[in-house]
Design an enzyme around this catalytic site. Structure first.
Site, short mmCIF file in Angstrom:
data_model
loop_
_atom_site.label_atom_id
_atom_site.label_comp_id
_atom_site.label_asym_id
_atom_site.label_seq_id
_atom_site.Cartn_x
_atom_site.Cartn_y
_atom_site.Cartn_z
CD GLU A 251 24.45 28.27 35.25
OE1 GLU A 251 25.29 28.89 35.97
OE2 GLU A 251 24.32 28.47 34.03
CD GLN B 84 28.13 27.78 26.50
OE1 GLN B 84 26.99 27.56 26.12
NE2 GLN B 84 28.45 28.80 27.29
CE LYS C 231 19.56 24.07 19.78
NZ LYS C 231 19.58 25.32 20.53
CG MET D 55 34.60 25.24 61.93
SD MET D 55 34.23 24.97 63.67
CE MET D 55 32.49 24.54 63.59
#
Lengths: 555, 168
Positions: A51, A114, A163, A466
């Protein structure tokens, strides 16, 4: 006609002009994915590997096209994986709409499988967010989200849809495409005050920020520079707002800015800041920076005025409209002394040139420049390679430099380059380091699946360059956890993903590889060896001032 | 450091107080009191913020509030043209020796006795914050058991209203 929430969502996205969604499906957004299937003739979905990659892709799409990027994920981990991508967009003022599914309203708050309070999590990193409580509110919420994401100072907006709202039905009436809030110029009195300061100045300097790109004010910025005989510099976000080869353009200023721009920035008696926020990376030591200069600051976001440095005049308003008015009040100037000082600085800068015969970061980007068309979007990750790219890349067209400036997100580039290519239809380039590339290289899979023409140039020095540079300069060479010592074979890895690539260690080798890469179908990975002790110069040490640059090693 | 009173009208929506306070927290504004209440319009709520800082911080606070989509109006209320009040409930120890003095103090400050037991008295008082501070200081010697105050609510004098004046 009555439609389900998920159909309404997809239809509203289409109505808002969204042609592609980046995302990843999951349990609580299954219904929406079913609607995407149904309307796949009208809207495209690009499936990422993770994601986070999808969020960066939506971001890269938005930066490259100026249109809001849309990303979608399921509840819980899907939603939390978006967080870095949303924060990246927030800090760089990128218009984005993020859509997450959530568990049914009836079980919200009960720690269901979830379930995560994503509106709570993203509260400080979104411009605004919504939890949609009923299907009747859905279409208007999506429309308002597009308006907020794109209006004023752009930014990300998240919409969390439980949902049951996705499955519930209600009447859907097609609406129009989003409208931005009306643009306005700064107040006339402020414009007059600003004009007085500018008319009096002997050494004006125009500091271009990302706002010049988002408000499409490049022409006005250049007209201002010509009128008052001023040089132009920019922040990282302002790169590509004006053509790199424009005679007035000195390049990026600041911590790793170019020599002439940083010195001119600090010697100027009047800074005209256009849509930039005087970030600490831009100003160096702020107390020293503000001495003996007036600051004229134009920004659409009033909270930026006098936030980091005290403004002499702060103008809240759209850049383009405000500059239009300001230009009418300014006297044309000829500033020969200032101009010859700038010339002198540019000459001094030329003396700092790099070795064009051997392969090094600067020669590598120099060679790459030869392959870029004016429409090629170039994304970067974060670190030394990003600064080299910012210093040396040449752009003719705005929105072609795609880099995480505010948040400094390593791993940004892979997704962003994919999004930029999808949005523009152009071959994209990713300049990355072996450290940054390691973070989200899984998106190579995405690039292969969708045959994204993508040139990945890894500046491979085997270290986190860096951080190593800082350890060298400020931590007595204690190379704590920056020497990677990995055995990753990036060309074999590219092949394993279904892409192709090669290793290069010479300049002609790089030239040849780029030639292959730029005619290759799909992604091509160039593993370019550079020395682990290469450093980014010029450099303003932490707390130092811009007129006190370290220009080369050992100074 | 100065004290400022800022009145904010917000859309009366789920989570709006959280949005406002979350912004205060992450930008480290020093808020000394905050009240939220319904208004004459059901869609809007009123937030009164009491804030300590310099003029520039106040400007920044107002500018940051301005950016929240749920905020509809913002106005700084200055003491010379507005009325501010706060409600105090204070519980002090009750004893034969102090009873009379507590009563005298309460009378002087127009405080009302709202609960009275053998061992404790609860007094209620409304007024400006400074007056409430003085009253609390006065009662300190008698043994304060518990204090609760509402934070201020504020309105401008005359017929000006926040929604009429500064719609953003």
């Amino acid at each position: 006609m009555k439609l389900t929430g998920s159909d309404i969502l997809v239809k509203t996205l289409i109505e808002q002009g969204c042609d592609v969604v980046f995302g990843y499906p999951g349990g609580q957004i299954l219904n929406v994915y079913d609607s995407l299937y149904k309307y796949s003739d009208e809207i495209r979905h690009v499936l990422s590997a993770h994601e986070q990659g999808a969020a960066h892709a939506a971001d890269g799409y938005a930066r490259a096209t100026g249109r809001p990027g849309v990303v979608m994920a399921t509840s819980g981990p899907g939603a939390t994986n978006l967080v870095t991508g949303i924060a990246t967009a927030m800090l760089d003022s990128v218009p984005m709409v993020a859509i997450t599914g959530n568990v049914s309203s009836a079980v919200i708050g009960s720690d269901s499988f979830q379930e995560i309070d994503i509106t709570g999590v993203t509260l400080p990193i979104t411009k605004h967010n919504y939890f949609v409580g009923s299907v009747e509110d859905l279409a208007d919420t999506v429309r308002e989200a597009f308006t907020i994401a794109t209006s004023g100072r752009p930014g990300p907006v998240l919409i969390d849809i439980p949902k049951d709202v996705q499955t519930a039905k209600c009447e859907y009436k097609k609406g129009g495409k989003y409208k931005q809030y009306e643009k306005f110029a700064a107040k006339d009195i402020r414009i007059r005050e600003a004009a007085e300061f500018i008319n009096l100045s002997k050494r004006p300097y125009i500091y271009v920020g990302g706002g010049v790109i988002s408000s499409d004010a490049s022409e006005e910025a250049l007209a201002l520079a010509d009128l008052i005989d001023a040089p132009i510099g920019c922040s990282l976000m302002g790169i590509s707002a004006v053509p790199t080869d424009h005679p007035r353009f000195l390049g990026m200023q600041g911590m790793h800015g170019r020599y002439a721009s940083s010195i001119a920035f600090s010697e100027a008696d009047c800074i005209i800041a256009l849509g930039g926020r005087f970030n600490d990376r831009v100003t160096g030591n702020r107390e020293k920076f503000v001495k003996n200069k007036s600051i004229i600051h134009i920004d659409i976001d009033g909270s930026e005025l006098s936030k980091n440095v005290p403004d002499s005049v702060g103008l809240r308003g759209d850049l383009k409209l405000t500059l239009d008015k300001l230009l009418k009040l300014l006297k044309a100037k000829k500033l020969p002394a200032w101009r010859s000082r700038i010339k002198e600085l540019k000459k001094e800068e030329e003396a700092l040139t790099f070795d064009k015969k051997t392969l090094n970061p600067h020669s590598a980007i120099d060679v790459l420049n030869g392959f870029l068309s004016e429409n090629t979007p170039v994304a970067t990750d974060v670190g030394q390679h990003q600064m080299w790219a910012a210093q040396d890349l040449k752009f003719k067209t705005k929105r072609r430099f795609i880099s995480s400036g505010g948040l400094g997100t390593m791993g940004f580039g892979m997704g962003a380059a994919i999004g930029a290519s999808v949005g523009t239809g152009e071959r994209a380039v990713l300049i990355t380091g072996d450290g940054s590339f390691g973070m989200n290289l899984n998106e190579l899979a995405t690039a292969v699946t969708y045959k994204i023409p993508l040139v990945v140039l890894i500046m491979n020095n085997g270290v986190l360059g860096m951080v190593r540079q800082w350890q060298t300069l400020f931590f007595d060479r204690h190379y704590s956890n920056t020497t990677l010592g990995r055995k990753t074979d990036f060309t074999a890895l590219a092949r394993a993903f279904g892409a192709d690539g090669e290793k290069v260690s010479t300049l002609p080798g790089l030239r040849k590889a780029l030639k292959t890469a730029f005619s290759h179908e799909g992604p091509y990975v160039i593993d370019c060896a550079i020395g682990m002790d290469e450093m980014v110069f010029p450099m303003v040490p932490p707390g130092g001032s811009l007129d006190n640059l370290i220009v080369r090693r050992g100074e | 450091m100065n004290r400022y009173t800022v009145a904010v009208l917000v859309r009366n929506q789920y989570g709006v107080l959280n949005r406002v306070t979350s912004m205060f927290r992450r930008r480290q504004f020093n808020i000394s009191a905050l009240t939220v209440s319904q208004t004459e319009v059901p869609e809007l709520s009123s937030i009164t913020v009491l804030f300590d800082g310099e003029e520039l911080n106040k400007e920044q606070l107002i500018n940051q509030l301005y950016k929240l989509p749920d905020v509809t109006s913002i106005k700084e209320l200055k003491s010379e043209n507005s009325i501010s009040r706060e409600l105090l409930l204070i519980k002090v120890a009750n004893s034969a020796e102090t009873r009379e003095e507590i009563r005298a103090a309460a009378d002087a400050f127009d405080a009302k006795t709202v609960d009275y037991t053998r061992d404790a008295i609860i007094l209620q008082m409304t007024g400006e914050s400074q007056r409430i501070d003085s009253f609390i200081n006065l009662l300190r010697d008698f043994g304060i058991l518990e204090i609760c105050r509402t934070g201020i609510v504020s309105l401008e004098r005359g017929d000006v209203t926040i929604s009429k004046e500064t719609n953003i």
